[in-house]
Scaffold this active site. Structure first.
Site: not given
Ligand code: BGC
Length: 811
Positions: A482-484, A486
């Site tokens: 999940n790139d988002c 963070n």
């Protein structure tokens, strides 16, 4: 409401209304040369790399949508129209667009003139063909004027959109006979030019955009077309285009065919010029003459069809539902090829300038493609692994043209390395080719630092082991899948990217998703080690996998589901204790696939919680409740409005992880229910709401907390394609390649009587018939191979080149 229909026999989706709720597109080209084309003729073309070798311009996010492409204008008396409806948008008497396997054919008719445009890229060819067929169905003689149009891109698609200081002065063309050559920057560093030709003499041409269109006109009403006469303009700087002008006479009932070609040429450095400032046209001429008649074009088109017959012939099913059959047999496999080719680089949602081939994305794309052309999959694995570093970490992306890691994006996405084990084992299981493991593969593209591919896998495995946090769970790095999410970013500056900005130091955020992923692919790694006689490696790895399982049980369980992560400060993410984002899909998927705590009921509880909290009418949402305010310690995920993208959207890529989890529990009804909720052909009737193409998966469908649940975005380039294909074929239908044969383990809806699958595996054709007389979901009573019972559920590799029958009785 529908905008067309499936023509399964021809493997086409037929659009009958040009005003689709979003441009519905197709991809042309299979290897080096590609075009995207919409149902109304919009789109663009590039060679290998959508950023560095863009042939034609495209303006994304335009008003009106999808404005710009390869257009034809017909002037018949005072009526001006386009065969694909756009750009002129004159109401047509009849319109149809057929998107097929690597080709698109659209047809319009007006005032008894019919115009059909077939677009495709012949196999192995660096050019797009447009075969235009014009027919006069009236009883009068017709004199029509035909104008073609494309707009050149000045090669580097990013620079082309930004560097106007330079770009307005560099454009250069040449025109000879019926061919318009685009040679911007050819005299300096480029060894390539492009051309646009037609196999007929022309009455005129234009190459200067403003002359053709008129500064205050749009593409719907170019001055030249309205006036019915070209200007023979030559572009000097500004914006070069290519437009042919032909006057065509058609007797009643007469039909004429024209072949247009948009081609790309590379020449040797010392062979660039024919004479001073005149480019060497010979290679272009050779390309043109190879397709200068309709017969030659038809033959190439037949070859393309045969190519797809062969590819799709490797796996096909027969079930009771045509919607399922068309997904598995046609569209899902086709999309897998496209995602394999493009990764996430070029679509109508991806501008092709920011993202090359993703490390995690391309590895995952491979599982839906490897059975089609294993040799290309092998080459891709090599390219991907070459962007890895000795410690197992890797570049997050690389450019397809240079194959070099993209330094601007960098690395430290800690799930990345593990996906290499997935792609490699999928490749070996499909092919039996263990030699890949001994191949010397560079680190960081440096041949001097090459080691065997096996060492790359080992580095991937130990990258997790060497990067554990306080709970002995994997450190997340910048982000996991999940790139988002963070967790180390803490961004307050709107001018920085969540994904690439410098992470806060000293963080110990840990990911339960990577933990599950590690257990799944750690087990695969161990199995592979044993298979190739690396017992010691296997034993050592086993300890780490065991430790990870224990760490998840101890620190990763929330009572009813798996936690998602620990944040920078060591607080739980995805726990019932949280106010928002109490439960996330990724860790439920991976920890259940890893079967962590299955014996204690954890898998079942987790999947029940998914049903209860995450499932909705349109699929399984990513997290719930969605975030409604910005959590600086979570990053980008909490910036999306509730219900969209990674914040509570149905992020289709991860739904199959749950489907697979369900099959582990034997719950075939539920697994299939999840499958049908997001499979595009099942959503065709919803097209008006869904918006995107009913023949391919999209990345995201707005979730239950969204303003408009069910509305989808980002079709085509998504890991959704390969994962759904993998889930349906290998886990629900349950026929999966193993090192020693084809494993049979279906988990299907209990109502089914069974299904048939034809599977070509290692040059052996298996005709599998699964029968389900007792109407159960999982379990096998008997397997008969060529009439003889076998006592394993792995059907061995039988005589090559032959067809064999496999009868499976569930029970
Ligand atoms: C990216 C993937 C990522 C996913 C979820 C996609 O856009 O291509 O790499 O895993 O989003 O964030």
């Amino acid at each position: 409401m529908k905008y067309g229909y499936f023509d399964d026999e021809n493997r086409e989706y037929v659009i009958t209304n040009p005003k689709t709720p979003y441009p519905w597109i197709n991809y042309l080209g299979n290897e080096d040369f590609f075009s995207l084309t919409s149902n109304t003729g919009g789109g663009y073309t590039f060679y290998k790399d959508a950023k560095f070798r863009r042939l034609t311009r495209y303006r994304y996010n335009n008003i009106p949508a999808d404005n710009g492409g390869k257009y034809f204008y017909i002037k018949d008396g005072d009526t001006i129209w386009s065969p694909g409806w756009k750009p002129v948008k004159t109401e047509l008497d009849h319109y149809e667009c057929r998107h097929g396997m690597s080709y698109t054919k659209y047809k319009g008719s007006k005032n008894r003139v019919e115009a059909e445009v077939l677009q495709f890229i012949p196999l192995g060819f660096w050019g797009e063909i447009q075969k235009v067929r014009l027919k006069n169905s009236s009883s009068d003689r017709k004199k029509i004027k035909l104008f073609s149009f494309i707009e050149w891109c000045l090669w580097n698609a990013e620079d082309d959109m930004t560097n106007f200081q330079r770009n307005f002065s560099t454009g250069e063309v040449e025109v000879k006979d019926s061919v318009i050559y685009h040679k911007t920057e050819f005299k300096e560093r480029r060894n390539h030019y492009a051309f646009y030709s037609v196999n007929s003499s022309i009455t005129g041409y234009d190459t200067d955009r403003e002359t053709f269109v008129g500064l205050y006109n749009g593409l719907d009403s170019p001055v030249v077309v309205s006036e019915g006469k070209s200007n023979n303009s030559i572009a000097h700087g500004w914006s070069p285009i290519a437009s042919h002008y032909l006057e065509i006479e058609l007797k009643p009932g007469e039909e004429k065919e024209l072949i247009f070609m948009l081609g790309y040429v590379e020449v040797e450095k010392d062979n660039k010029w024919e004479s001073k400032s005149v480019i060497n046209k010979q290679p272009a001429q050779e390309m043109i003459s190879s397709f200068d008649t309709a017969e030659k074009v038809n033959r190439a088109f037949e070859n393309l069809k045969a190519y797809w017959d062969n590819l799709l012939g490797k796996m096909s099913i027969q079930s009771a539902d045509p919607r399922l059959d068309r997904m598995v047999n046609i569209w899902n496999q086709y999309q897998c090829m496209v995602t394999f080719n493009m990764s996430r680089s070029a679509s109508f949602f991806e501008s092709g300038i920011g993202r090359g081939m993703g490390f995690r994305d391309s590895n995952q794309d491979l599982i839906g493609f490897v059975h089609q052309i294993p040799e290309r999959a092998r080459e891709r694995i090599y390219d991907i692994a070459s962007t890895q570093f000795e410690d197992g970490s890797c570049y997050h992306q690389y450019q397809p043209l240079t194959k070099k890691g993209n330094a601007a994006i960098g690395g430290n996405f800690n799930d990345d390395p593990l996906w290499l084990i997935l792609s490699t084992t999928a490749y070996i299981k499909e092919t039996g080719d263990f030699s890949l493991l001994d191949e010397m593969v560079p680190f960081d593209n440096d041949a001097a630092r090459a080691k065997s591919h096996f060492e790359h896998l080992k580095a991937s495995f130990y990258h997790v082991v060497n990067n554990l946090g306080p709970h002995k769970l994997p450190l997340i790095g910048r982000a996991d899948w999940n790139d988002c999410l963070n967790l180390n970013c803490f961004s307050e500056d709107p001018n920085e990217s969540f994904q690439t900005t410098e992470n806060q130091k000293g963080g110990t955020a840990e990911s339960l998703m990577i933990a599950g992923l590690f257990v799944v692919y750690g087990k695969e790694y161990i199995k592979l080690c044993k298979r190739v006689g690396k017992e010691k490696e296997a034993e050592e790895a086993q300890v780490h996998v065991y430790d990870m399982i224990e760490a998840v049980k101890k620190h990763g369980w929330d009572g009813d589901w798996y936690l998602r992560a620990y944040d920078f400060f060591g607080n739980k993410v995805g726990s019932s204790e949280n106010e928002e984002g109490k439960i996330f899909i990724e860790s439920q998927g991976w920890c259940t696939m890893a079967e962590i705590g299955k014996e204690d009921g954890m898998v079942e509880k987790s999947l029940n919680a998914v049903k209860e909290h995450l499932d909705c009418e349109y699929g399984i949402v990513l997290n719930y409740p969605a975030f409604t305010k910005y959590y600086i310690e979570y990053g980008e995920i909490s910036t999306y409005p509730a219900g969209y993208k990674e914040n509570g959207g149905v992020f289709c890529h991860n739904n199959p992880w749950i489907m697979i989890g369900e099959t582990i529990l034997g719950r075939g009804d539920r697994a299939y229910e999840y499958y049908t909720k997001i499979a595009p052909s099942f959503l065709e009737e919803l097209s008006e709401l869904h918006k995107v193409e009913p023949y391919v998966y999209c990345q995201m469908i707005a979730g239950k907390e969204a303003h408009k649940p069910g509305e989808a975005k980002n079709s085509w380039l998504s890991g959704t394609a390969s994962w759904n294909f993998y889930a349906i074929t290998q886990h629900i239908l349950g026929i999966s390649p193993e090192y020693d044969g084809l494993a049979i383990n279906p988990c299907i809806p209990s109502a089914w009587d069974g299904f048939k699958m034809k599977r070509v595996f290692r040059d052996v054709t298996y005709n599998i018939h699964v029968k389900n007389p007792d109407h159960i979901s999982k379990g096998i009573k008997q397997i008969l191979v060529n009439g003889k019972e076998i006592n394993s559920n792995i059907v061995p590799i039988l005589e090559k080149g032959k067809e064999h029958s496999v009868e499976v009785i569930m029970g």
